[in-house]
Design a protein around this motif. Structure first.
Motif, short mmCIF file in Angstrom:
data_model
loop_
_atom_site.label_atom_id
_atom_site.label_comp_id
_atom_site.label_asym_id
_atom_site.label_seq_id
_atom_site.Cartn_x
_atom_site.Cartn_y
_atom_site.Cartn_z
N UNK A 37 41.07 68.10 57.78
CA UNK A 37 40.27 68.68 56.70
C UNK A 37 38.83 68.16 56.75
N UNK A 38 38.69 66.85 56.98
CA UNK A 38 37.35 66.26 57.09
C UNK A 38 36.58 66.86 58.27
N UNK A 39 37.27 67.03 59.41
CA UNK A 39 36.63 67.61 60.60
C UNK A 39 36.22 69.06 60.35
N UNK A 40 37.12 69.83 59.72
CA UNK A 40 36.80 71.23 59.42
C UNK A 40 35.61 71.33 58.48
N UNK A 41 35.60 70.51 57.44
CA UNK A 41 34.48 70.51 56.49
C UNK A 41 33.18 70.13 57.18
N UNK A 42 33.24 69.13 58.06
CA UNK A 42 32.06 68.67 58.80
C UNK A 42 31.50 69.79 59.66
N UNK A 43 32.38 70.45 60.44
CA UNK A 43 31.93 71.54 61.31
C UNK A 43 31.37 72.71 60.51
#
Length: 133
Positions: A37-43
């Motif tokens: 979720x953190x990676x998706x939000x970051x991208x």
């Protein structure tokens, strides 16, 4: 510290937390899901801006290599030292075909605080882009 650095640090901290768990740990799936979720939000939030920067870095240093999602350039594994610093290994980030030596084991790594991109070659480490302070 700016929000992009905070977002990268949150991903790195979650990766560190996940790396300390075994697959059989009851919390492994929850920690892994939060990481994704953190990676998706970051991208989603920073991807377009960082991909433009990465594209320029690739054109200058490794034009034969494809630009990937920004989270691919973040370290997957690292060691937290006794003083709280983070050390990354020579195999972190994304392997690229360096224009100066296409067969050299060369990697691009995105790091926080300050936001910067490193070009790691077998013989050197160079900051090839850094956010304006």
């Amino acid at each position: 510290m700016n929000t992009i650095d905070e977002a990268m640090i949150a991903i790195l901290e979650q990766r560190l937390k996940l790396s300390k768990l075994s697959y059989s740990d009851d919390t492994y799936d929850d920690v892994e899901e939060l990481l994704h979720d953190l990676e998706d939000d970051f991208n989603e939030k920073y991807g377009d801006e960082l991909e433009e920067i990465l594209e320029k870095v690739h054109i200058k240093h490794c034009p034969e290599s494809d630009v990937l999602l920004p989270t691919a350039y973040l370290a997957k594994k690292f060691v937290e030292t006794a003083d709280g610093e983070i050390e990354i290994g020579k195999k972190e980030g994304v392997e690229v075909e360096w224009i100066e030596d296409p067969v050299a084991a060369t990697r691009l790594v995105l790091l926080p605080a300050p936001t910067r991109i490193l070009l790691m070659t077998p013989k050197s480490l160079e900051i090839v882009w850094e956010a304006a302070q």
